[in-house]
Design an enzyme around this catalytic site. Sequence first.
Site, short mmCIF file in Angstrom:
data_model
loop_
_atom_site.label_atom_id
_atom_site.label_comp_id
_atom_site.label_asym_id
_atom_site.label_seq_id
_atom_site.Cartn_x
_atom_site.Cartn_y
_atom_site.Cartn_z
N LYS A 325 131.19 27.05 9.56
CA LYS A 325 130.19 26.66 10.56
C LYS A 325 130.71 25.45 11.46
O LYS A 325 130.25 25.78 12.54
CB LYS A 325 129.05 26.19 9.60
CG LYS A 325 128.10 25.79 10.33
CD LYS A 325 126.49 26.35 9.52
CE LYS A 325 126.32 25.16 8.48
NZ LYS A 325 125.58 23.90 8.64
N SER A 326 131.37 24.60 10.86
CA SER A 326 131.90 23.48 11.65
C SER A 326 132.73 23.85 12.76
O SER A 326 132.61 23.41 14.04
CB SER A 326 132.64 22.29 10.88
OG SER A 326 131.79 22.04 9.90
N GLY A 398 121.84 19.97 12.11
CA GLY A 398 122.32 18.43 12.27
C GLY A 398 123.33 18.32 13.03
O GLY A 398 123.77 17.55 14.06
N GLN A 473 130.15 14.04 11.81
CA GLN A 473 129.46 14.29 12.86
C GLN A 473 129.52 13.08 13.77
O GLN A 473 129.44 13.31 14.98
CB GLN A 473 128.10 14.58 12.38
CG GLN A 473 127.79 15.96 11.50
CD GLN A 473 126.77 16.41 11.18
OE1 GLN A 473 125.71 15.58 11.13
NE2 GLN A 473 126.54 17.53 10.49
N ASP A 619 129.45 19.10 1.41
CA ASP A 619 128.64 20.05 1.33
C ASP A 619 128.68 21.03 0.15
O ASP A 619 127.93 21.96 -0.07
CB ASP A 619 128.87 20.86 2.51
CG ASP A 619 128.49 20.43 3.82
OD1 ASP A 619 127.69 19.20 3.82
OD2 ASP A 619 129.02 20.72 4.97
N LYS A 646 120.88 14.99 3.85
CA LYS A 646 121.18 16.26 4.22
C LYS A 646 119.99 17.21 4.57
O LYS A 646 118.86 16.62 4.67
CB LYS A 646 122.32 17.04 3.06
CG LYS A 646 123.65 16.33 2.96
CD LYS A 646 124.49 16.17 4.25
CE LYS A 646 125.62 15.50 4.01
NZ LYS A 646 126.44 15.38 5.34
N ARG A 650 119.43 16.28 -1.34
CA ARG A 650 120.38 17.23 -2.30
C ARG A 650 120.83 16.64 -3.63
O ARG A 650 120.49 17.54 -4.49
CB ARG A 650 121.68 17.53 -1.73
CG ARG A 650 121.39 18.56 -0.50
CD ARG A 650 122.89 19.09 0.08
NE ARG A 650 122.43 20.20 0.90
CZ ARG A 650 123.39 20.60 2.05
NH1 ARG A 650 124.44 19.82 2.13
NH2 ARG A 650 122.91 21.42 2.73
N ARG A 691 121.93 25.27 0.91
CA ARG A 691 122.72 25.29 -0.03
C ARG A 691 122.27 25.02 -1.53
O ARG A 691 122.79 25.54 -2.35
CB ARG A 691 123.70 24.08 0.35
CG ARG A 691 124.88 24.40 1.64
CD ARG A 691 126.03 23.59 1.75
NE ARG A 691 126.52 23.68 2.85
CZ ARG A 691 127.22 24.80 3.65
NH1 ARG A 691 127.39 25.65 2.93
NH2 ARG A 691 127.45 24.40 4.91
C1 S3P Z 1 129.55 18.62 9.40
C2 S3P Z 1 129.87 17.13 8.85
C3 S3P Z 1 129.27 16.96 7.79
C4 S3P Z 1 128.54 18.11 6.98
C5 S3P Z 1 127.86 19.18 7.88
C6 S3P Z 1 128.78 19.55 8.99
C7 S3P Z 1 130.41 18.65 10.58
O1 S3P Z 1 128.09 16.06 7.80
O2 S3P Z 1 127.87 17.80 5.73
O3 S3P Z 1 127.38 20.18 7.10
O4 S3P Z 1 130.63 20.01 11.12
O5 S3P Z 1 130.65 17.72 11.41
P1 S3P Z 1 128.17 14.43 8.04
O6 S3P Z 1 128.85 14.12 9.34
O7 S3P Z 1 126.89 13.96 8.14
O8 S3P Z 1 128.86 14.01 6.61
#
Ligand code: S3P
Length: 738
Positions: A325-326, A398, A473, A619, A646, A650, A691
Amino acid sequence: MSNNIKKALIIGLGLIGGSLAKGLRKNGSFGEVIGFDRDPDELEKGLLTGVIDVAAESLAQAVSEADLVVLAVPVKAMEKVLVDIAPFIAEDTFLTDVGSTKGNVVEAAQRVFTALPSGFVPGHPIAGSEKSGVEAADENLFLNHKVILTPLAESSSGAVKLFTEMWSALGAEVLVMNVEKHDEVLAATSHLPHMLAFSLVDTLAQEQDNNTDIFRYAAGGFRDFTRIAGSDPTMWHDICLANKEALLAQLDRFVAGLGNLRAAIECGDSETMLGTFTRARVAREHFSRILSGTAYSHDMSNQQVTFRAQPGGSVSGKIRVPGDKSISHRSIMLGSLADGVTEVTGFLEGEDSLATLQAFRDMGVVIEGPVDGNVTIYGVGINGLQAPPGPLYVGNSGTSMRLLSGLLAAQQFDSELTGDASLTKRPMGRVADPLRLMGAEIETAENGRPPLKIKGKRSLTGMHYEMPMASAQVKSCLLLAGLYAEGQTSVTEPAPTRDHTERMLNGFGYSVEQEGATAVVSSGGQLHACRIDVPADISSATFFMVAAAICPDSDLVLEHVGINPTRIGVINILRLMGANLELLNEREVGGEPVADIRIRYAPLKGIHIPEDQVPLAIDEFPALFVAAACAEGTTIVSGAEELRVKESDRIQSMVDGLKTLGVDIEGTPDGAVIKGGPIGGGVVESHDDHRIAMSFCIAALRAKDTIVINECANVATSFPDFVELACAAGLKVEREEG
Ligand code: S3P
């Protein structure tokens, strides 16, 4: 139905009024159906054909006796009828209308009533046909159609409830929005297309010499496109005037768009032509998906999806879970900002990454696909994004909101980022605050929550930022803003977090320096299109790793999984717990390390999870909680307070669910203490968190009874085919809708 309606009065027995009356009569829960029409013949026909129970002789008397009054007269006649009936409307009379424009009806009501009655809720059933008159009345006219209610500040909740029940009883889907929004939406989706159909047919019909030929040879497409030009001219005349402002705004936008296309054709500008056609085609596909209920980037919180997981089983075989996903999010973002065409394979076709994709389309980027995980992005260059036509809706994601906020803060146009109910509760101050320090102007809702309103034309200045929390993020957001900020932008993280942004920027030829815990970018560079192979998501693979780890007789291979060192906390933690896990065929694909992961059952033991592994497995905790519940002894999770912000809290979601299943678990402010032991069955809530939903499915493998998991629609954000793949691997899960 327990309403107290004894008499329902329908004023105006045209197609809509007649159909409503007939439907209410058939339904029988809204008392006696009285009809009134200015035309005595229509009224008579209504009585004879069984559309109404009683024909009202005097409007005044009928109104004063009715508990529920529906104004089903043409929009132009609305004010006059309101004047006639106002003296007889009691405070507790339920009053609605069916007009296709709402602003003018409300203005008329405001002129007529000194104070608007609390029973008044304007409405608009989006149904009709080219037929008119009471003889065309059809009790099924509203079945599976939408009805929009536009409650006013004065409208009581009881009145909104009653009209919702009334339309629902006729099989309609009731939506609620405010008056302005209604008129704007209808101007774009109904009134403008009618203008185009009327105008096109009229223009072609005026070509005296060959219009017969034109119409004779007109193919099916033309007939479909112009079908609505057969609608009632007087009604459309009235609608145009009633919704003049909103319609003119839409007509102007359309004329400007058509003008651009004309100019492009005239000078052979293929890029603009293909861009327009491709964007339109993909937008059409997007709408079709919305209409068929499988849309991405729409609010899924109304969709009721339940998972029913049967106890027992084991997992085996070879499976490939969907793309990371990222990395999928970042491929769209950087591909859009690059010069040239970026080809992506293995893209995650989940709601979250599709929301990012749609946001860039909304900013004028031509993106083809996804088809079987393949996406082609026609990059517009680092300064090529265009103002989106409206707020960018990113659903549950997010990552989309936080990373986009960094990019948008540096653009030449204003923008707004919105999301679904869950995202709207999540903290955005963590990105808005540092961006403001760089010179951005961002407005958030209370407590730094979405929506984010971002001002364009701000010149950002690079800075050094020490992140208070370990967040990829936030880091990525600031690095993206740093592409535009004067000078250098550097971000130091308190603990290592995923570094996909840094790796991918380097892959696009944009240098990011890493100095210990600090990532550094300077503005002024360019990104060059490249190929991106998205590996399978280790976060999605985790559910199956845990499944195999907790189930005797399991032996599973997960193919082509991304094993970036900033993501392998779950592998380290499971190994510490005693899992039998091997990495096979390790290789590097497009700057990201990848392997096949083989995992076989071995008894797990409880551990205190090292805090330095927490950000590397952030995650994966919902699934790790399940592993802990199946381990021998106690597992302690600490230093994981980020889990509370999250997609759901969670820690709480897992503590509540596991307790329901009889597990001995206590939450702490930054984690939990979980004692391994037997797992029972029961009904658990996922709190709209993908999740959490998938973790409880895995728990069923070791449960004594069925686990029913509520609110699972959001599984589609990261793992659209979870149920199918889970069943292929050996789980017994069913998906139930409705
Ligand atoms: C992500 C960073 C993580 C993760 C999210 C995806 C990303 O969040 O929990 O599912 O793609 O950069 P945080 O940066 O809030 O930890």
